[in-house]
Design a protein around this motif. Structure first.
Motif, PDB file in Angstrom:
ATOM      1  N   VAL A  60      79.581  30.839  87.866  1.00  0.00           N
ATOM      2  CA  VAL A  60      79.909  31.468  89.146  1.00  0.00           C
ATOM      3  C   VAL A  60      81.405  31.639  89.330  1.00  0.00           C
ATOM      4  N   ALA A  61      82.156  30.563  89.106  1.00  0.00           N
ATOM      5  CA  ALA A  61      83.600  30.630  89.356  1.00  0.00           C
ATOM      6  C   ALA A  61      84.232  31.684  88.466  1.00  0.00           C
ATOM      7  N   ASP A  62      83.809  31.698  87.199  1.00  0.00           N
ATOM      8  CA  ASP A  62      84.338  32.677  86.264  1.00  0.00           C
ATOM      9  C   ASP A  62      83.995  34.098  86.709  1.00  0.00           C
ATOM     10  N   LEU A  63      82.749  34.314  87.102  1.00  0.00           N
ATOM     11  CA  LEU A  63      82.334  35.642  87.558  1.00  0.00           C
ATOM     12  C   LEU A  63      83.199  36.088  88.731  1.00  0.00           C
ATOM     13  N   LEU A  64      83.355  35.217  89.720  1.00  0.00           N
ATOM     14  CA  LEU A  64      84.073  35.643  90.925  1.00  0.00           C
ATOM     15  C   LEU A  64      85.554  35.900  90.658  1.00  0.00           C
ATOM     16  N   SER A  65      86.155  35.082  89.794  1.00  0.00           N
ATOM     17  CA  SER A  65      87.581  35.354  89.553  1.00  0.00           C
ATOM     18  C   SER A  65      87.745  36.596  88.694  1.00  0.00           C
ATOM     19  N   ARG A  66      86.839  36.800  87.723  1.00  0.00           N
ATOM     20  CA  ARG A  66      86.924  38.026  86.927  1.00  0.00           C
ATOM     21  C   ARG A  66      86.664  39.284  87.757  1.00  0.00           C
ATOM     22  N   LEU A  67      85.766  39.165  88.726  1.00  0.00           N
ATOM     23  CA  LEU A  67      85.492  40.314  89.603  1.00  0.00           C
ATOM     24  C   LEU A  67      86.758  40.735  90.336  1.00  0.00           C
ATOM     25  N   ALA A  68      87.397  39.740  90.957  1.00  0.00           N
ATOM     26  CA  ALA A  68      88.621  40.040  91.715  1.00  0.00           C
ATOM     27  C   ALA A  68      89.671  40.663  90.797  1.00  0.00           C
ATOM     28  N   GLU A  69      89.784  40.102  89.593  1.00  0.00           N
ATOM     29  CA  GLU A  69      90.753  40.593  88.630  1.00  0.00           C
ATOM     30  C   GLU A  69      90.428  42.034  88.191  1.00  0.00           C
ATOM     31  N   SER A  70      89.156  42.278  87.945  1.00  0.00           N
ATOM     32  CA  SER A  70      88.760  43.621  87.483  1.00  0.00           C
ATOM     33  C   SER A  70      89.020  44.674  88.534  1.00  0.00           C
ATOM     34  N   VAL A  71      88.712  44.343  89.783  1.00  0.00           N
ATOM     35  CA  VAL A  71      88.970  45.306  90.855  1.00  0.00           C
ATOM     36  C   VAL A  71      90.475  45.551  90.952  1.00  0.00           C
ATOM     37  N   HIS A  72      91.231  44.478  90.865  1.00  0.00           N
ATOM     38  CA  HIS A  72      92.683  44.603  90.941  1.00  0.00           C
ATOM     39  C   HIS A  72      93.212  45.460  89.795  1.00  0.00           C
ATOM     40  N   ASP A  73      92.721  45.197  88.577  1.00  0.00           N
ATOM     41  CA  ASP A  73      93.170  45.977  87.427  1.00  0.00           C
ATOM     42  C   ASP A  73      92.782  47.445  87.549  1.00  0.00           C
ATOM     43  N   ALA A  74      91.536  47.689  87.969  1.00  0.00           N
ATOM     44  CA  ALA A  74      91.080  49.080  88.089  1.00  0.00           C
ATOM     45  C   ALA A  74      91.958  49.833  89.071  1.00  0.00           C
ATOM     46  N   ALA A  75      92.380  49.143  90.127  1.00  0.00           N
ATOM     47  CA  ALA A  75      93.168  49.811  91.167  1.00  0.00           C
ATOM     48  C   ALA A  75      94.506  50.320  90.636  1.00  0.00           C
ATOM     49  N   ALA A  76      94.945  49.764  89.499  1.00  0.00           N
ATOM     50  CA  ALA A  76      96.239  50.190  88.958  1.00  0.00           C
ATOM     51  C   ALA A  76      96.192  51.616  88.427  1.00  0.00           C
ATOM     52  N   THR A  77      95.018  52.053  87.941  1.00  0.00           N
ATOM     53  CA  THR A  77      94.952  53.404  87.363  1.00  0.00           C
ATOM     54  C   THR A  77      94.017  54.347  88.119  1.00  0.00           C
ATOM     55  N   ALA A  78      93.009  53.804  88.793  1.00  0.00           N
ATOM     56  CA  ALA A  78      92.054  54.665  89.493  1.00  0.00           C
ATOM     57  C   ALA A  78      92.682  55.263  90.745  1.00  0.00           C
ATOM     58  N   VAL A  79      92.095  56.365  91.250  1.00  0.00           N
ATOM     59  CA  VAL A  79      92.562  56.925  92.522  1.00  0.00           C
ATOM     60  C   VAL A  79      91.721  56.458  93.694  1.00  0.00           C
ATOM     61  N   ALA A  80      90.512  55.929  93.381  1.00  0.00           N
ATOM     62  CA  ALA A  80      89.627  55.510  94.466  1.00  0.00           C
ATOM     63  C   ALA A  80      88.520  54.643  93.893  1.00  0.00           C
ATOM     64  N   PHE A  81      87.875  53.888  94.772  1.00  0.00           N
ATOM     65  CA  PHE A  81      86.640  53.199  94.420  1.00  0.00           C
ATOM     66  C   PHE A  81      85.483  53.913  95.102  1.00  0.00           C
ATOM     67  N   THR A  82      84.296  53.737  94.529  1.00  0.00           N
ATOM     68  CA  THR A  82      83.117  54.298  95.183  1.00  0.00           C
ATOM     69  C   THR A  82      81.967  53.312  95.072  1.00  0.00           C
ATOM     70  N   SER A  83      81.051  53.386  96.038  1.00  0.00           N
ATOM     71  CA  SER A  83      79.906  52.486  96.049  1.00  0.00           C
ATOM     72  C   SER A  83      78.703  53.200  96.612  1.00  0.00           C
ATOM     73  N   VAL A  84      77.541  52.912  96.034  1.00  0.00           N
ATOM     74  CA  VAL A  84      76.309  53.472  96.583  1.00  0.00           C
ATOM     75  C   VAL A  84      75.599  52.448  97.460  1.00  0.00           C
ATOM     76  N   ALA A  85      76.243  51.295  97.683  1.00  0.00           N
ATOM     77  CA  ALA A  85      75.597  50.238  98.472  1.00  0.00           C
ATOM     78  C   ALA A  85      75.170  50.736  99.845  1.00  0.00           C
ATOM     79  N   GLY A  86      75.960  51.654 100.407  1.00  0.00           N
ATOM     80  CA  GLY A  86      75.639  52.144 101.748  1.00  0.00           C
ATOM     81  C   GLY A  86      74.259  52.750 101.807  1.00  0.00           C
TER      82      GLY A  86
END
Lengths: 374, 374, 374
Positions: free
Chosen positions: C139-165
């Motif tokens: 769990v701890a590894d998953l959650l810290s990697r998630l935060a890191e991945s979102v942070h890393d993606a934000a460096a090059t992406a222009v936006a995030f998208t989600s179908v959760a809605g």
């Protein structure tokens, strides 16, 4: 002929008495407390474009001139003279004015004078209750004064109005609250509120609605999705349907204000319930170049005797102008189109135009027709 | 070419056999039990204006003549002859008739004779169950007779229909009710009802829907907001979506009736679920001069093979006329406009017009094309 | 002038790299997994007709030619060459590409090369989380990697998208989930999922949305009713309203994708919340000949600075073409009509056209204008 039709504006507010700068004027266009998003302006909306279309020529400028030019000319003429020119261009012969908004807006008398028209008062229930609470000592006193105030207001007002429908959807529970419930809610409210504290208790709001229903005056309910502060689901037409069912046959009429984007639902309700009417105001005034299309949608299911023109305007006389102009234009385009197609006769179109512009409101609110005839 | 298209009216009722006065005729226009609001009339609606546009010329009068003149002429010709003239003007070659309404309406045979057309029966589930209950002794007997009656009806009917969707939204819970639940509900219903007592138990209504689904005949569901007696939320498209999901892949098709003002949602469902079709009836017939606009909205997402013409008419042959005329006009205007713009080819427009007018219904209900071909 | 406007396609996908037969092509038109209903075809839809209108001439055929001719010609040219011809006809200068769909679609680089344009990436949150989970231990590894991945993606992406809605409406509960809740949900998810298992836990979906909000990049939310897998009520605009309320003032903008048939509600939300924008994509691209009417509805309440063009296209470059052509046509018709009526000035119409076509997207996503200016 529609161009010269006299109008009853069955729901509007007064206007500001002070000179306005570009920023203040723009904020009023959006009808919002906050600013527009960075890089955008509320002038870039249908309302903004409609103001720029209709108002500059009334003050001697070119249509669509830049907002800064328009406001400079407005200040040059002064707030009184520009207000007079704007209001007198509308063809409105009677204004029904909701006097319950905070802020320094002109009252019915001033609107009547500026617009060379009649004006009558619509009493908003929430601030009435708040004033009563400020002066009350204890629950019993509050409740008896509330009943008395609603009764007194009914002697001179033409209608009551409430925003409870939007802000507290569940307050539209069909039945009136039980006396014990009302007493408990009133006690709680008096305990927690300071002077001027707002009424947001759902039980008291329902109690107020039922007090107003008892007066026999038409009750105008704010519906629809215009208000950002509305809780999620507050605009749900199903809530209005339940309240309409519960109040059928009581002898008091309901007027649905601002149902857009549920205006087709509102129109349908006017066809199902003899005591339900629908207002056209913001659905037309805020959609500008699209008003004819929206009016046509409302005319799908609504019996033509159940629709009422209004501007819904507040603060800026420009919005009274836009409400009236956009309505006339829409009526000419929609009804004129149907006559041109052979779908409606010219006689019927004229008759329906007069009903929606003024006749239905005169009948519903018991207004005279300006020639002394009720 | 669209003017001469033959139509399958995939959902309608019979007509009254008696002469009608102005008041009775007007009440039928509104489709309501109660009267219009004081100072208003149901003639002042799109339906009223459409009747006055299309029907007087069929009886030798001017379009848009006063209602009293029209009704006088109608009585002069007699209810039979005027009905014949009206129905034969529609171009309908097959009527699918819901025979489950109370009141003295003509049946499929009489409609066929008066209209010089074919007619087939749609069986309404609720009255079928009520007739069965009147003749049943005990729960087991009721349930076995119900199954048998649905099975027997399926041998001659072209479809089943139910209003459960509107009157008891939660009855559209996705899954069929468990046997024990059904037995309990049936026991309760038999205990509390008198002879002719209406079926309003949600569990039994669901049981009936699933019996009908088992027959393989298309099941027509009343949706939308037309019915004042619908509980709040009964028209919610989310309820229909859940039922469509639960019935996907069973091999039985669903037809959504009367979805307006949720007709775009209905059209969308036809694009998502292979077994879901949408009816155009009341959405066009009740909106008169606006029918082209409403048809165009339905044509946004719906695959063209999933839409079905109907009049939805009942009691007055004038409403059968209005349904057919308004549909043809709308089709010419909408498809013709797209051809004129180059958006559609003329060949495609003709093909789609024929599909919606009759072809889709012939395929769905297994009707012959009038030349002996299925 | 609108005909030559350059466009920013603010939401689309890549295209298939393989040659397509009639059946595969048709299935992509419907955007569905399953086949069309018996006796019907997805070519008989507005999308199908729009493809047949706009695409054959780009490959040297007559508009509206039969689908089989078109596909033969497409194969003759080859998937690469036909894709190049199609994409280069659109006038799109920047594609924002959601790379999170399964299947063999071209990425931003290939789109840019084929279309002779710029392309930037939109990162879809759900597959990002699934890839992270595949590589995590505990769990701890998953959650810290998630935060890191979102942070890393934000460096090059222009936006995030989600179908959760759409798929998990209640996941849009306004507030971020508590840390303990997130840990519990993550533990459960890791236990039950196999490699590649989909993320459908509402708590984790909410956690992801709030991680993305923390990045400051615009967050694109799939709303509306396009997805058959959406649970009943998932398209309810009230859910989006609650999420918009909860995220106001955070400094991150929301873009509502695909709100149709609730596009008027979406437009209204853009007028109420400074941080809410609305996409025009599927509402126009899927309605073909009706796109002008739908665009006009969106332009009723939305401030013109809050609307964004997209094609929403995936798999077929034909859908990129249809998105762009239909948008231009709709813009010319709607704005041109208002200028012709005198409702808008020509200058304003040009300015608004440029804003919706590209300017608003450039400002929101911080894109340069193609001349090196941000």
């Amino acid at each position: 002929m529609i161009e010269s039709l006299s109008l009853v504006d069955q729901y509007c507010h007064g206007v500001l008495r002070t000179e306005l700068g570009l920023g203040t004027f723009e904020a009023q266009l959006g009808g919002r407390v906050g600013p527009a998003a960075p890089g955008t302006t509320f002038f870039d909306t249908q309302t903004g474009f409609a103001v720029r279309r209709w108002c500059p020529p009334l003050l001697g400028l070119e249509a669509h001139c830049p907002p800064a030019h328009y406001l400079a000319r407005r200040r040059e003429l002064g707030v009184l003279e520009s207000g007079r020119r704007l209001l007198r261009s509308t063809g409105v012969t009677t204004y029904l004015v909701d006097t319950g908004l905070p802020g320094e807006l002109t009252g019915p008398g001033e609107i009547a004078a500026a617009g060379a028209a009649d004006a009558r008062e619509i009493v908003r229930l929430e601030p009435l209750a708040e004033r009563v609470a400020d002066a009350s000592c204890g629950v019993a006193d509050l409740l008896s004064r509330l009943a008395e105030s609603v009764h007194d207001a009914a002697a001179t007002a033409v209608a009551f109005t409430s925003v409870a429908g939007v802000r507290h959807g569940p307050a539209l529970a069909p039945e009136p609250p039980a006396h014990a419930e009302v007493r408990a809610a009133a006690g709680h409210w008096l305990t927690v509120r300071g002077p001027g504290g707002p009424l947001d208790d759902p039980v008291l709001l329902r109690h107020l609605l039922w007090l107003a229903l008892g007066s026999g005056l038409p009750l105008q309910l704010h519906t629809g999705a215009r208000d950002a502060r509305a809780p999620a689901g507050g605009a749900d037409p199903a809530l209005v349907t339940a309240f309409a069912s519960a109040t059928a046959g009581l002898g008091t009429d309901l007027v649905l204000l601002g149902a857009y984007p549920y205006h087709r639902h509102a129109a349908h309700l006017t066809s199902v319930f003899p005591h339900v009417y629908a207002d056209l105001g913001p659905a037309l005034a805020h959609t500008g170049a699209r008003a004819a299309a929206v009016l046509a949608e409302i005319l799908e299911l609504a019996p033509f005797g159940k629709l009422l023109f209004s501007s819904g305007a507040r603060a800026l006389p420009e919005l009274h102008v836009v409400g009236a102009r956009v309505f006339r234009e829409a009526l000419v385009r929609v009804l004129g189109g149907w006559v041109a197609d052979g779908a409606w006769s010219l006689t019927d179109a004229r008759r329906v135009a007069e009903m929606i512009a003024a006749g239905n409101a005169r009948r519903l609110y018991g207004l005279s027709d300006g020639r002394g005839q009720p």
